[in-house]
Design a protein around this motif. Structure first.
Motif, PDB file in Angstrom:
ATOM      1  N   CYS A  23      64.954   6.263  61.737  1.00 55.88           N
ATOM      2  CA  CYS A  23      64.415   4.902  61.865  1.00 55.88           C
ATOM      3  C   CYS A  23      63.028   4.934  62.489  1.00 55.88           C
ATOM      4  O   CYS A  23      62.129   4.213  62.069  1.00 55.88           O
ATOM      5  CB  CYS A  23      65.344   4.021  62.702  1.00 55.88           C
ATOM      6  SG  CYS A  23      66.832   3.549  61.809  1.00 55.88           S
ATOM      7  N   VAL A  27      59.677   3.474  60.719  1.00 50.96           N
ATOM      8  CA  VAL A  27      58.839   2.442  61.315  1.00 50.96           C
ATOM      9  C   VAL A  27      57.409   2.929  61.453  1.00 50.96           C
ATOM     10  O   VAL A  27      56.461   2.215  61.131  1.00 50.96           O
ATOM     11  CB  VAL A  27      59.403   2.001  62.687  1.00 50.96           C
ATOM     12  CG1 VAL A  27      58.415   1.148  63.445  1.00 50.96           C
ATOM     13  CG2 VAL A  27      60.709   1.261  62.491  1.00 50.96           C
ATOM     14  N   THR A  28      57.215   4.175  61.912  1.00 50.34           N
ATOM     15  CA  THR A  28      55.855   4.663  62.106  1.00 50.34           C
ATOM     16  C   THR A  28      55.144   4.932  60.794  1.00 50.34           C
ATOM     17  O   THR A  28      53.927   4.881  60.734  1.00 50.34           O
ATOM     18  CB  THR A  28      55.833   5.943  62.965  1.00 50.34           C
ATOM     19  OG1 THR A  28      56.633   6.938  62.334  1.00 50.34           O
ATOM     20  CG2 THR A  28      56.322   5.670  64.371  1.00 50.34           C
ATOM     21  N   THR A  30      55.660   3.122  57.971  1.00 51.13           N
ATOM     22  CA  THR A  30      55.666   1.926  57.132  1.00 51.13           C
ATOM     23  C   THR A  30      54.269   1.508  56.724  1.00 51.13           C
ATOM     24  O   THR A  30      54.015   1.159  55.578  1.00 51.13           O
ATOM     25  CB  THR A  30      56.384   0.762  57.849  1.00 51.13           C
ATOM     26  OG1 THR A  30      57.721   1.153  58.082  1.00 51.13           O
ATOM     27  CG2 THR A  30      56.360  -0.497  57.022  1.00 51.13           C
ATOM     28  N   GLY A  49      55.031  -7.995  60.554  1.00 57.10           N
ATOM     29  CA  GLY A  49      56.453  -8.216  60.736  1.00 57.10           C
ATOM     30  C   GLY A  49      57.118  -9.093  59.703  1.00 57.10           C
ATOM     31  O   GLY A  49      58.265  -9.494  59.868  1.00 57.10           O
ATOM     32  N   GLY A  71      63.450  -2.722  54.987  1.00 58.70           N
ATOM     33  CA  GLY A  71      63.399  -3.378  56.285  1.00 58.70           C
ATOM     34  C   GLY A  71      63.108  -2.379  57.389  1.00 58.70           C
ATOM     35  O   GLY A  71      62.957  -1.176  57.145  1.00 58.70           O
ATOM     36  N   PRO A  72      63.047  -2.858  58.612  1.00 60.09           N
ATOM     37  CA  PRO A  72      62.766  -1.974  59.745  1.00 60.09           C
ATOM     38  C   PRO A  72      63.842  -0.913  59.974  1.00 60.09           C
ATOM     39  O   PRO A  72      63.588   0.094  60.614  1.00 60.09           O
ATOM     40  CB  PRO A  72      62.669  -2.916  60.940  1.00 60.09           C
ATOM     41  CG  PRO A  72      63.238  -4.208  60.501  1.00 60.09           C
ATOM     42  CD  PRO A  72      63.176  -4.251  59.018  1.00 60.09           C
ATOM     43  N   ASP A  73      65.030  -1.106  59.409  1.00 55.29           N
ATOM     44  CA  ASP A  73      66.097  -0.112  59.534  1.00 55.29           C
ATOM     45  C   ASP A  73      65.988   0.976  58.465  1.00 55.29           C
ATOM     46  O   ASP A  73      66.768   1.909  58.432  1.00 55.29           O
ATOM     47  CB  ASP A  73      67.473  -0.769  59.476  1.00 55.29           C
ATOM     48  CG  ASP A  73      67.701  -1.576  58.201  1.00 55.29           C
ATOM     49  OD1 ASP A  73      66.861  -1.514  57.269  1.00 55.29           O
ATOM     50  OD2 ASP A  73      68.721  -2.288  58.137  1.00 55.29           O
ATOM     51  N   SER A  90      69.840  -6.851  54.874  1.00 56.44           N
ATOM     52  CA  SER A  90      69.659  -5.406  54.938  1.00 56.44           C
ATOM     53  C   SER A  90      70.778  -4.772  54.124  1.00 56.44           C
ATOM     54  O   SER A  90      71.923  -5.230  54.167  1.00 56.44           O
ATOM     55  CB  SER A  90      69.759  -4.923  56.387  1.00 56.44           C
ATOM     56  OG  SER A  90      69.846  -3.507  56.414  1.00 56.44           O
ATOM     57  N   TYR A 135      68.167 -11.349  57.383  1.00 55.14           N
ATOM     58  CA  TYR A 135      66.819 -11.583  57.882  1.00 55.14           C
ATOM     59  C   TYR A 135      66.490 -13.077  57.838  1.00 55.14           C
ATOM     60  O   TYR A 135      67.020 -13.809  56.993  1.00 55.14           O
ATOM     61  CB  TYR A 135      65.790 -10.822  57.034  1.00 55.14           C
ATOM     62  CG  TYR A 135      65.949  -9.319  57.114  1.00 55.14           C
ATOM     63  CD1 TYR A 135      65.731  -8.643  58.309  1.00 55.14           C
ATOM     64  CD2 TYR A 135      66.311  -8.582  55.998  1.00 55.14           C
ATOM     65  CE1 TYR A 135      65.866  -7.265  58.391  1.00 55.14           C
ATOM     66  CE2 TYR A 135      66.454  -7.205  56.069  1.00 55.14           C
ATOM     67  CZ  TYR A 135      66.224  -6.554  57.264  1.00 55.14           C
ATOM     68  OH  TYR A 135      66.367  -5.194  57.334  1.00 55.14           O
ATOM     69  N   PHE A 150      60.953  -9.888  59.808  1.00 53.13           N
ATOM     70  CA  PHE A 150      61.682  -8.770  60.374  1.00 53.13           C
ATOM     71  C   PHE A 150      61.740  -8.816  61.894  1.00 53.13           C
ATOM     72  O   PHE A 150      62.419  -8.012  62.503  1.00 53.13           O
ATOM     73  CB  PHE A 150      61.065  -7.434  59.938  1.00 53.13           C
ATOM     74  CG  PHE A 150      61.138  -7.215  58.456  1.00 53.13           C
ATOM     75  CD1 PHE A 150      62.336  -7.286  57.791  1.00 53.13           C
ATOM     76  CD2 PHE A 150      59.994  -6.941  57.735  1.00 53.13           C
ATOM     77  CE1 PHE A 150      62.422  -7.067  56.427  1.00 53.13           C
ATOM     78  CE2 PHE A 150      60.057  -6.718  56.370  1.00 53.13           C
ATOM     79  CZ  PHE A 150      61.268  -6.774  55.717  1.00 53.13           C
ATOM     80  N   GLY A 151      61.012  -9.738  62.512  1.00 47.13           N
ATOM     81  CA  GLY A 151      60.954  -9.780  63.982  1.00 47.13           C
ATOM     82  C   GLY A 151      62.001 -10.607  64.616  1.00 47.13           C
ATOM     83  O   GLY A 151      62.823 -11.244  64.088  1.00 47.13           O
TER      84      GLY A 151
END
Length: 151
Positions: A23, A27-28, A30, A49, A71-73, A90, A135, A150-151
Motif C-alpha cells: 500500500c 500511494v507513493t 500514484t 485526493g 484507490g488508495p488501497d 473499493s 468512497y 479518497f480522503g
C-alpha cells in the motif's frame, strides 16, 4: 519448533506487513503512474485526493464498470449505478485484502477465500464480515461525471 498457532500468527504478521508495504508503494507511486496513464489516455482526471470518472455509459440501474482508477488501497474502483445514484467501491476484500473478481451475475467473489459481495457492496457469503469500502461520491447529471473522493 513453533506451534501451529505461533506459525499462523507469524504468517498473519508477515502478510499484514507485506500488505502495508505494498500500500505504501502504491500511494507513493500514484503520482507517477497517474501522469503516465493520463498521457496514454487511460486515466480519468485526478486531483488532490479525488478523481473524476465519466459514467455516461452506466445508464441503467444495475450497470457497473471496473474503473481504470485504483484507490488508495491499491485495488481498482468499482462504479455501480444504483437506484439512488452512482456509487464507487473499493474492490479490496474486507476479509484478507485480496482484490475481488469483477461481477458475474450481480455478485463478486474473492479469489482467496470465496467471500461474495453484492453490487451494493454488502457481504453475501463470508468469511468476510464487513461490506466493501464505499468512497464518497458526487454525481453531475449534466456532464455524467462522477467525482470520487479518497480522503
Amino acid at each position: 519448533m513453533e506451534s501451529n498457532a505461533e506459525m499462523q500468527a507469524s504468517r498473519r504478521q508477515f502478510l499484514h506487513r507485506a500488505g502495508c508495504a505494498i500500500c505504501g508503494l502504491a500511494v507513493t507511486s500514484t503520482t507517477g503512474l497517474t501522469a503516465c496513464a493520463a498521457r496514454a489516455g487511460l486515466q480519468p482526471h485526478v486531483s488532490a485526493g479525488e478523481v473524476r470518472i465519466d459514467v455516461g455509459d452506466l445508464k441503467e440501474v444495475g450497470a457497473w464498470r471496473v474503473s481504470d482508477v485504483t484507490g488508495p488501497d491499491g485495488a481498482p474502483v468499482l462504479v455501480v449505478h444504483e437506484a439512488d445514484g452512482v456509487t464507487a467501491f473499493s474492490m479490496q476484500c474486507t476479509h484478507s485484502g485480496c482484490t475481488i473478481d469483477a461481477p458475474v451475475d450481480q455478485r463478486m467473489t474473492c479469489p482467496c477465500h470465496d467471500s461474495q459481495f453484492a453490487l451494493s457492496g454488502e457481504v453475501l457469503r463470508g468469511p468476510a464480515a464487513q461490506p466493501l469500502g464505499r468512497y464518497r461520491t458526487a454525481y453531475d447529471h449534466k456532464t455524467h461525471m462522477l467525482t470520487v473522493s479518497f480522503g
